[in-house]
Structure formats: structure tokens, C-alpha cells
Design an enzyme around this catalytic site. Structure first.
Site, PDB file in Angstrom:
ATOM      1  N   GLU A 155       0.850  -1.165  -0.007  1.00  0.00           N
ATOM      2  CA  GLU A 155       0.110   0.019   0.205  1.00  0.00           C
ATOM      3  C   GLU A 155       0.739   1.429   0.218  1.00  0.00           C
ATOM      4  OE1 GLU A 155      -4.035  -1.876   2.079  1.00  0.00           O
ATOM      5  OE2 GLU A 155      -2.590  -0.619   3.490  1.00  0.00           O
ATOM      6  N   GLU A 308      -6.517  -7.925  -1.007  1.00  0.00           N
ATOM      7  CA  GLU A 308      -7.154  -8.078   0.387  1.00  0.00           C
ATOM      8  C   GLU A 308      -8.740  -7.770   0.217  1.00  0.00           C
ATOM      9  OE1 GLU A 308      -5.356  -5.373   3.281  1.00  0.00           O
ATOM     10  OE2 GLU A 308      -3.378  -5.919   2.321  1.00  0.00           O
TER      11      GLU A 308
END
Length: 671
Positions: A155, A308
Site C-alpha cells: 500500500e 485484500e
């Protein structure tokens, strides 16, 4: 021909983030995890994301014994691994010895050792240390049979204002403006308020303590942050590729992010992303999530991975509510319908402590397979096994939404219009929803994309565009394309410098056959009445441009205090058509007209006249079409077809398709 993430594992990937280092002192737990993975039909784990402190406990001293054990265990139990580089969270020794690796905030404060994601992407020392650990990992595990891809960091995001970054920003601007300060001043229009720069060394990143009145400076700063992030990621990619050139690389992206993901994706072999919607209203939320699935698929135009998603709930929202019954499975199938070759969760097992101990997981603190969530995950795994043949197939679209991060920055930093929330992203999602409801496949492209492959391009709020993009639009329509644009389009160039001669800019006035005289920003309580030529009524809100006809045909009119103005126009230009909507609506208007345009343009749909809250999307290869029929309603829905389909979930040939509430049917047919 199918396009697999890794040809050595030609399957849909089903797995989760796995953090075994949290359980290093619990060997019984680790053994149990292997059994639970098999029981849940999980075939992959994403490992090592935050493991640097375990892999290199002291500078230059590496310990891979635990990772060796975990990768071997996963492989022995039939699983594969997407192995992460650990740069998202550095060890304490690194910060203590090299404090310059930590970010400096906009107000000049250097961060100490904190949580994850606080390092400087420009820091030479951090780049050096990251490259070293990455190379060691690739050297050791590049040929391990469990490892099928690299998960580069985690991320990426954030900004740093340290001396390294300030220096790099100046060099970025030198390159962008050919080391010509006059050219920069002209594009920044820095004569405004006497903010002219005498040399590049005077330029600072925009903060509350520096120049804040030059919008182009903010846009260039965002460009720089994206470039530095991408360059840092390339530093990691180079490290793993130098030792392991054959494994593909990805990183997990996020929705509504500040980075320009078109630039990030250029450096990746495939895209993955983390999806955490609220699911308050399944139908409305589903179209928004679908937009982002299609955007991330379109970054590389190949299957992506859902890296995710949350089983059950997350722990960071204001109200962390469980998903309603059936939503967990529905969201997983939706991702595959839009081009994902995986369903992956955060996380496999809940930790005992820390901020994420109550975040959803496949295995709860009870450590049992006899829980509601585990049973759902197992059911999803069984479903994925039934549709495994879909892996590697693609999505074909004749419709595109133009969504551009650089345009988003320019709109965000523009002073004017509705300064509270201009809603660019929400507007793009809104136009996407019109096609999504119709069961039409859609790509998401940016200004640099290939326009010629699409029959329809919708370009909402294209406020900032270059001369090159103007030329592309003109040629696209002239050669037969249909474009649908809106208010607030064609105002400024790529450096937020207003075009002269009226809006929309340049030849676009001729392409659309209109001139925008001025724009009105409405209060929240304001509404205008819009009337179509076939006497249907809609409501306008937020924005209304006063458009003057210069050759276009009026399809709808908006009634304002200043008089009646065209609300929607169409202009025939060359072989194509250009539509212009001069106001914002809540969605009903654009859905009504885009439905008509889809029909007129003969855009293919698998089914016509879909029932409410039912949508259809397709994937395909050279010989086969896979059809996903998604029911976001609370009632059973039915479709009748002249075609015969093979139902992958039930193993039957059918022509009458019954889809249960909040469920998905997955069908196959020959081309």
C-alpha cells in the site's frame, strides 16, 4: 489465449495475508493453520509483508530459517505463496542508526520510529537497505516451488518534505520545464500576486508555510510524489529481478488514492488491489466497487488480483458492522466477474494484540473451523474450485469511462465552483453505474489511453486536458467515435492554465458544437427542472453551465432564473457524435440517455431489459464466454434465454436462469 498471472499455476488464486511471525512461539498454531488452510480450500498465502525485523534482526545479519519453514509447510500442504518485500515496515535498528530514513512532515518535523509506512522514498540509505533485503529474499526464494509472484512492499502512499525530497522536487521541475524558469513562471502564471520565481532553487513544495496560491504547483507536487513513489518501487523491483528475473511483480493498490496509478502500473507485471467497501446498500455499493475493479483491470488490460478483502468485517470504520448474509460470497464472485483471478482476504488468522486484532479473518481467536465466517470462506473456496477454468480469461469492452488522476488533482486544487466537494470521482462512478445497470462491460481509461478501440467514451468533468488530448478527442470523433462529456470540461491545460477563446477549449467548441458562457454552482437545496424533447422531466443540481448553441442539436433544456439553456446537446462531427451534458443530476438523467445511446450505438449486451438490481458481466477467451449474473436484490430473479448455457455451479445445461437473492450465477457458452 489465456493470460495467467503465472503460467506455472494456471488457477484462480484463493488465499489471504498470512503473518506467521506473530505465531513463531506457537508451533501448534502453525501446524493447525496448515490443516485449516486445506479445510477452507485456500491455495495461496501472501507472506512476509511486515517481516523485516525477523529477517534481518541486526544490520547485515540475516535469518531466513523461519521463512524457510513456513514456505516449505505451505508448499507441502498444496499451497502457493506471493512473497512480499518487507519495506512497508522497517526494523528499529535501521531508524536508530539512520534517522534520515523517516519522513518529514509538512511542518518540518521528522518522524521517529512509528508504525508502518512512514519512511522517505527518496532517502538513499533507505533505498540501499531495502534493495539489500529484497535481493537476499529473491536470491534465496526466487526458485522456491511455492513462490509464484512478488508482492512489492504494501500500500504505497504518503508524502515527505525532507531535504532529500525537496531537492528531488526541484530537479523534477527542472526536467519538466527544460531547466527554463521563464517557462515554469509562464505555466504557473506566477505574475499573480507577484509570486514570480527567479530560479528553481526558490521553489518549495506547497505547504501552509510556503506558496499556496499557485494551483499548478500543487498538481506538480502530486506528479512528483507519484514519480518518486514509482521510482522507489522500481528500486525494489530491480533488486528482486536482478536475482530472480522470471517471477512477476505486483503491489497492492487502494481505491480513491492520491497517487496516479496509471504511472505506478507501468512498472508492474500485473495489478492487485485492496477492496474494503461498507456494503450499506448492496446494489449501490456494488456499482461503486465494480467501477474500481474495472479500473484496476484496465490499468494493464489483463486479469488482476483482489489482494485484500474483509471476511465479515473490518475494525477501522466508525461503525464496524458485519456484512449482511450472503454479501461475503457475493463480493468475492463480483471481483472475478470483473476480471480478478483471485479472492484474497486480510487476514488468515486474527492476531492476539495490536490494532488489527479485531479485524475480520478466516480463523477467529477461537481457532476453529466451526464458525460462521470459516464456513462461508469454505463455501466460497468450493465455488472457486467449480469455476477454476475461468482463470486467465479477459474482459472485452466497447465502452470506456475516462478517469484521470491528474485531472482529479487539478479539480481538487482549483479555487472556485463548489470548493467543499467537487465530486469528480463520484461523478465518474455515477456515469459508470448507468452502463453497469445495463449489463454492459466497461473499461476505465485515462487521457493517454487508446481511444480508437471504443464505440463510446464518457468523459465527465474533463476540466484539465492537454493539447494532445484535445487532438485525440477531435480525431476520435471525426473517425466515428461517440463521446459524452459534461460541464466543467476543457477549462485548463495540464498545468492548470486557463485556455483562451472560451470553453470548452480549442477545437472542442467545434466538435461539441457549443460554447459554455459561464457556470453556476448551486447551493445544496437548489434544484433546476430539466425537460427532454420527448417531454420527460428530471432534476438538476450542483452545477449548471449556460451553454450557447454553435451548431449542435438540443436534446434537453434546463430552466434557470437566467433563462432556459441547453441541458444536453449532440453534434455530428465527421463520422462521429459528441454529446455534452451541461448540468449535474442524481443519475436518472444520464441513465435514461445513456441507455438510449447504448441501443442506438448497438453496444452488445448478453441480455436485454434486465430486472431491477440484476446485472450481467462477461469474461472470455478465444472460444468461450463466461457469464456472471449478479442479483443484488432480496428476491429471486429469473432470466429466459434462447441460448443454452452450461451452469458451472450446478453442472446443468439451462435456458432458464434462476438467481437466488444476493447471489451469482456463473454460466458458460461457446462463442
Amino acid at each position: 489465449m489465456k493470460d495467467y498471472i503465472n503460467k506455472s499455476f494456471p488457477h484462480l488464486i484463493y488465499g489471504a495475508d498470512y503473518n506467521p511471525e506473530q505465531w513463531a512461539d506457537y508451533p501448534d498454531i502453525l501446524e493447525q493453520d496448515m490443516e485449516l488452510m486445506k479445510a477452507a480450500h485456500v491455495n495461496e498465502m501472501s507472506v512476509g509483508i511486515f517481516s523485516w525485523a525477523f529477517l534481518e534482526p541486526k544490520e547485515g545479519e540475516y535469518d531466513f530459517s523461519f521463512t524457510d519453514e513456513i514456505l516449505d509447510k505451505i508448499y507441502e500442504n498444496g499451497g502457493r505463496v506471493i512473497l512480499a518485500t518487507p519495506s512497508g515496515s522497517r526494523p528499529r535498528w535501521l531508524v536508530e542508526k539512520y534517522p534520515e530514513v523517516m519522513r518529514v512532515t509538512a511542518d518540518g518535523k521528522r518522524l521517529g520510529f512509528r508504525d508502518r509506512h512512514n519512511h522517505c522514498y527518496t532517502s538513499p540509505e533507505y533505498r540501499k537497505k531495502v534493495a539489500a533485503i529484497d535481493y537476499k529474499l529473491a536470491e534465496r526464494y526466487g526458485n522456491h516451488p511455492a513462490v509464484i509472484a512478488w508482492h512489492i512492499s504494501n500500500e504505497y502512499g504518503g508524502r515527505c518534505y525532507c531535504p532529500y525530497c525537496r531537492r528531488a522536487f526541484v530537479e523534477f521541475l527542472r526536467k519538466r520545464y527544460d531547466n527554463d524558469i521563464h517557462k515554469l513562471n509562464e505555466q504557473y502564471w506566477s505574475a499573480f500576486w507577484g509570486l514570480k520565481y527567479d530560479n528553481f532553487e526558490q521553489i518549495e513544495p506547497p505547504t501552509d508555510m510556503s506558496v499556496s496560491a499557485i494551483n499548478a504547483l500543487y498538481v506538480d507536487w502530486e506528479r512528483f510524489v507519484t514519480e518518486q513513489t514509482a521510482d522507489f518501487m522500481q528500486n525494489e523491483i530491480n533488486a528482486v529481478k536482478s536475482a530472480c528475473p522470471n517471477l512477476p511483480v505486483t503491489t497492492n493498490l487502494m481505491w480513491k488514492h492520491h497517487l496516479n496509478y496509471w504511472k505506478i502500473a507501468e512498472k508492474l507485471d500485473f495489478v492487485s488491489w485492496d477492496s474494503y467497501p461498507e456494503w450499506k446498500d448492496p446494489f449501490e455499493n456494488a456499482s461503486q466497487v465494480a467501477f474500481w475493479h474495472d479500473l484496476f483491470r484496465s490499468l494493464k488490460f489483463r486479469p488482476f488480483l483482489l489482494m485484500e478483502s474483509a471476511p465479515g468485517l473490518v475494525n477501522w470504520m466508525a461503525i464496524n458492522r458485519l456484512k449482511r448474509p450472503n454479501i461475503d460470497k457475493l463480493q468475492s464472485m463480483q471481483a472475478i466477474a470483473h476480471g480478478s483471478d483471485s479472492v484474497q482476504y486480510f487476514q488468515f488468522r486474527k492476531g492476539r494484540g495490536g490494532k488489527e486484532k479485531f479485524h475480520g479473518a478466516i480463523v477467529d481467536h477461537a481457532g476453529s473451523s466451526d464458525t460462521r465466517i470459516f464456513k462461508i470462506v469454505k463455501e466460497v473456496g468450493e465455488t472457486i474450485n467449480k469455476i477454476d477454468e475461468i482463470a486467465g480469461t479477459g474482459v472485452k469492452s466497447k465502452v470506456a469511462i475516462l478517469f484521470d488522476w491528474e485531472n482529479s488533482w487539478a479539480i481538487q486544487y482549483a479555487t472556485g465552483f463548489n470548493n467543499g466537494n467537487k465530486k469528480y470521482t463520484e461523478t465518474c462512478e455515477n456515469y459508470y453505474r448507468a452502463f453497469w445497470k445495463e449489463g454492459v462491460n466497461v473499461d476505465i481509461i485515462n487521457s493517454e489511453g487508446n481511444f480508437s478501440k471504443y464505440s463510446i467514451i464518457v468523459a465527465p468533468m474533463l476540466y484539465s486536458l492537454s493539447e494532445k488530448t484535445i487532438d485525440k478527442i477531435e480525431k476520435y470523433v471525426k473517425n466515428g467515435g461517440w463521446i459524452y462529456s459534461t460541464y466543467m470540461s476543457g477549462y485548463v491545460n495540464e498545468n492548470d492554465l486557463c485556455y483562451l477563446g472560451g470553453f470548452p477549449s480549442g477545437v472542442l467548441k467545434t466538435v461539441f458544437g457549443i460554447v459554455n458562457e459561464e457556470i453556476d454552482s448551486l447551493y445544496e437545496t437548489d434544484e433546476y427542472i430539466v425537460k427532454t424533447v420527448d417531454d420527460k422531466s428530471f432534476k438538476g443540481r450542483d452545477y449548471c453551465e449556460h451553454v450557447i448553441i454553435k451548431g449542435a442539436k438540443t436534446l434537453a433544456t434546463i430552466q434557470t432564473e437566467f433563462g432556459n439553456y441547453p441541458a444536453l446537446t449532440v453534434n455530428e462531427y465527421g463520422k462521429g457524435k459528441a454529446f455534452y451534458q451541461s448540468f449535474r443530476d442524481s443519475g436518472e438523467f444520464n441513465e435514461y440517455f445513456l441507455r438510449k445511446i447504448v441501443i442506438e450505438r448497438r453496444i452488445y449486451k448478453e441480455f436485454d431489459n434486465l430486472p431491477d438490481k440484476l446485472t450481467v458481466h462477461t469474461r472470455e477467451d478465444d472460444k468461450t464466454v463466461y457469464v456472471f449474473i449478479e442479483n443484488y436484490s432480496e428476491k429471486e430473479q429469473c432470466l429466459i434465454s434462447d441460448r443454452k448455457y452450461f451452469d458451472l455451479l450446478n453442472g446443468k445445461i439451462i435456458t432458464e436462469i434462476v438467481v437466488k437473492p444476493l447471489s451469482v450465477a456463473v454460466l458458460r457458452r461457446d462463442k
